[in-house]
Design a protein around this motif. Structure first.
Motif, mmCIF file in Angstrom:
data_model
loop_
_atom_site.group_PDB
_atom_site.id
_atom_site.type_symbol
_atom_site.label_atom_id
_atom_site.label_comp_id
_atom_site.label_asym_id
_atom_site.label_seq_id
_atom_site.Cartn_x
_atom_site.Cartn_y
_atom_site.Cartn_z
ATOM 1 N N ILE A 8 0.854 -1.180 0.000
ATOM 2 C CA ILE A 8 0.000 0.000 0.000
ATOM 3 C C ILE A 8 0.896 1.238 0.000
ATOM 4 O O ILE A 8 1.942 1.280 0.648
ATOM 5 C CB ILE A 8 -0.920 -0.005 1.240
ATOM 6 N N CYS A 9 0.474 2.255 -0.722
ATOM 7 C CA CYS A 9 1.209 3.518 -0.821
ATOM 8 C C CYS A 9 1.407 4.135 0.564
ATOM 9 O O CYS A 9 0.467 4.235 1.351
ATOM 10 C CB CYS A 9 0.434 4.468 -1.722
ATOM 11 N N CYS A 10 2.628 4.556 0.845
ATOM 12 C CA CYS A 10 2.956 5.196 2.130
ATOM 13 C C CYS A 10 2.469 6.646 2.186
ATOM 14 O O CYS A 10 2.476 7.244 3.256
ATOM 15 C CB CYS A 10 4.471 5.171 2.362
ATOM 16 N N VAL A 11 2.070 7.200 1.060
ATOM 17 C CA VAL A 11 1.599 8.590 1.033
ATOM 18 C C VAL A 11 0.095 8.647 1.288
ATOM 19 O O VAL A 11 -0.350 9.225 2.272
ATOM 20 C CB VAL A 11 1.944 9.283 -0.311
ATOM 21 N N CYS A 12 -0.681 8.033 0.412
ATOM 22 C CA CYS A 12 -2.141 8.107 0.534
ATOM 23 C C CYS A 12 -2.703 7.046 1.474
ATOM 24 O O CYS A 12 -3.777 7.222 2.029
ATOM 25 C CB CYS A 12 -2.809 8.025 -0.830
ATOM 26 N N GLY A 13 -1.995 5.953 1.629
ATOM 27 C CA GLY A 13 -2.407 4.918 2.563
ATOM 28 C C GLY A 13 -3.500 3.989 2.087
ATOM 29 O O GLY A 13 -4.002 3.188 2.868
ATOM 30 N N PHE A 14 -3.881 4.065 0.797
ATOM 31 C CA PHE A 14 -4.934 3.153 0.356
ATOM 32 C C PHE A 14 -4.728 2.571 -1.036
ATOM 33 O O PHE A 14 -5.206 1.480 -1.313
ATOM 34 C CB PHE A 14 -6.321 3.794 0.478
ATOM 35 N N GLN A 15 -4.046 3.261 -1.932
ATOM 36 C CA GLN A 15 -3.844 2.712 -3.270
ATOM 37 C C GLN A 15 -2.690 1.712 -3.276
ATOM 38 O O GLN A 15 -1.766 1.804 -2.469
ATOM 39 C CB GLN A 15 -3.555 3.834 -4.269
ATOM 40 N N GLY A 40 4.381 14.047 -6.961
ATOM 41 C CA GLY A 40 5.568 14.452 -6.207
ATOM 42 C C GLY A 40 5.348 14.481 -4.712
ATOM 43 O O GLY A 40 6.100 15.120 -3.977
ATOM 44 N N ALA A 41 4.309 13.797 -4.236
ATOM 45 C CA ALA A 41 4.006 13.770 -2.809
ATOM 46 C C ALA A 41 4.938 12.807 -2.073
ATOM 47 O O ALA A 41 5.495 11.886 -2.670
ATOM 48 C CB ALA A 41 2.557 13.361 -2.596
ATOM 49 N N GLU A 42 5.071 13.044 -0.779
ATOM 50 C CA GLU A 42 5.912 12.215 0.087
ATOM 51 C C GLU A 42 5.098 11.776 1.297
ATOM 52 O O GLU A 42 4.118 12.431 1.664
ATOM 53 C CB GLU A 42 7.132 13.009 0.571
ATOM 54 N N PRO A 43 5.505 10.694 1.955
ATOM 55 C CA PRO A 43 4.825 10.327 3.197
ATOM 56 C C PRO A 43 4.879 11.492 4.191
ATOM 57 O O PRO A 43 5.912 12.163 4.319
ATOM 58 C CB PRO A 43 5.626 9.125 3.706
ATOM 59 N N TYR A 44 3.771 11.737 4.873
ATOM 60 C CA TYR A 44 3.653 12.888 5.765
ATOM 61 C C TYR A 44 4.776 12.934 6.802
ATOM 62 O O TYR A 44 5.388 13.981 7.007
ATOM 63 C CB TYR A 44 2.278 12.876 6.442
ATOM 64 N N ASP A 45 5.046 11.819 7.457
ATOM 65 C CA ASP A 45 6.088 11.809 8.495
ATOM 66 C C ASP A 45 7.468 12.128 7.938
ATOM 67 O O ASP A 45 8.283 12.758 8.613
ATOM 68 C CB ASP A 45 6.118 10.467 9.231
ATOM 69 N N VAL A 46 7.743 11.685 6.719
ATOM 70 C CA VAL A 46 9.029 11.997 6.084
ATOM 71 C C VAL A 46 9.121 13.504 5.851
ATOM 72 O O VAL A 46 10.146 14.133 6.132
ATOM 73 C CB VAL A 46 9.202 11.212 4.757
ATOM 74 N N VAL A 70 6.164 19.954 -2.755
ATOM 75 C CA VAL A 70 6.027 18.644 -2.109
ATOM 76 C C VAL A 70 5.092 18.770 -0.902
ATOM 77 O O VAL A 70 4.201 17.943 -0.703
ATOM 78 C CB VAL A 70 7.401 18.078 -1.690
ATOM 79 N N LYS A 71 5.286 19.822 -0.121
ATOM 80 C CA LYS A 71 4.440 20.045 1.062
ATOM 81 C C LYS A 71 2.981 20.210 0.654
ATOM 82 O O LYS A 71 2.093 19.574 1.233
ATOM 83 C CB LYS A 71 4.907 21.275 1.836
ATOM 84 N N GLN A 72 2.716 21.042 -0.320
ATOM 85 C CA GLN A 72 1.339 21.326 -0.722
ATOM 86 C C GLN A 72 0.621 20.072 -1.215
ATOM 87 O O GLN A 72 -0.509 19.802 -0.809
ATOM 88 C CB GLN A 72 1.298 22.427 -1.793
ATOM 89 N N VAL A 73 1.266 19.290 -2.090
ATOM 90 C CA VAL A 73 0.597 18.093 -2.611
ATOM 91 C C VAL A 73 0.451 17.028 -1.532
ATOM 92 O O VAL A 73 -0.555 16.324 -1.486
ATOM 93 C CB VAL A 73 1.272 17.528 -3.886
ATOM 94 N N THR A 74 1.424 16.936 -0.649
ATOM 95 C CA THR A 74 1.341 15.959 0.441
ATOM 96 C C THR A 74 0.205 16.303 1.396
ATOM 97 O O THR A 74 -0.581 15.425 1.782
ATOM 98 C CB THR A 74 2.676 15.874 1.197
ATOM 99 N N LEU A 75 0.094 17.581 1.767
ATOM 100 C CA LEU A 75 -0.988 17.996 2.660
ATOM 101 C C LEU A 75 -2.352 17.785 2.004
ATOM 102 O O LEU A 75 -3.304 17.344 2.651
ATOM 103 C CB LEU A 75 -0.824 19.452 3.087
#
Length: 99
Positions: A8-15, A40-46, A70-75
């Motif tokens: 499972i994707c570490c960014v969105c958590g579901f795909q 270009g998103a990253e896992p939130y904790d990273v 990166v921050k904007q797309v991740t949030l």
């Protein structure tokens, strides 16, 4: 024969992740789905740890345009507000400083 569990994707958590790849902002590898990777998103904790570390090294640090993106797309993907992000960065910065 048993099926392998899906990553499972570490960014969105579901795909379902396309694979494990190097982060663009930190020396770690994470699982990314195609959509999150293309954005270009990253896992939130990273992201939180990276920004906190930069702020610890350079007080008053302002995000580069690339890291701001990166921050904007991740949030956006994570559904996290700017206020929560800043609070989490401050908590992590304090943790990293040992204070």
């Amino acid at each position: 024969m048993m099926n392998e569990p899906k990553m499972i994707c570490c960014v969105c958590g579901f795909q379902q992740a396309e694979g494990v790849f190097s982060s663009r902002i930190a020396p770690v590898s994470c699982a990314y789905c195609k959509s999150c990777s293309e954005k270009g998103a990253e896992p939130y904790d990273v992201l939180v740890t990276r920004v906190a570390h930069l702020m610890l090294l350079q007080p008053g640090y302002e995000l580069s345009p690339r890291l701001e993106h990166v921050k904007q797309v991740t949030l956006e993907i994570s559904g996290i507000t700017e206020e929560k992000f800043l609070k989490d960065v401050e908590i992590r910065r304090t943790d990293l400083s040992g204070n």
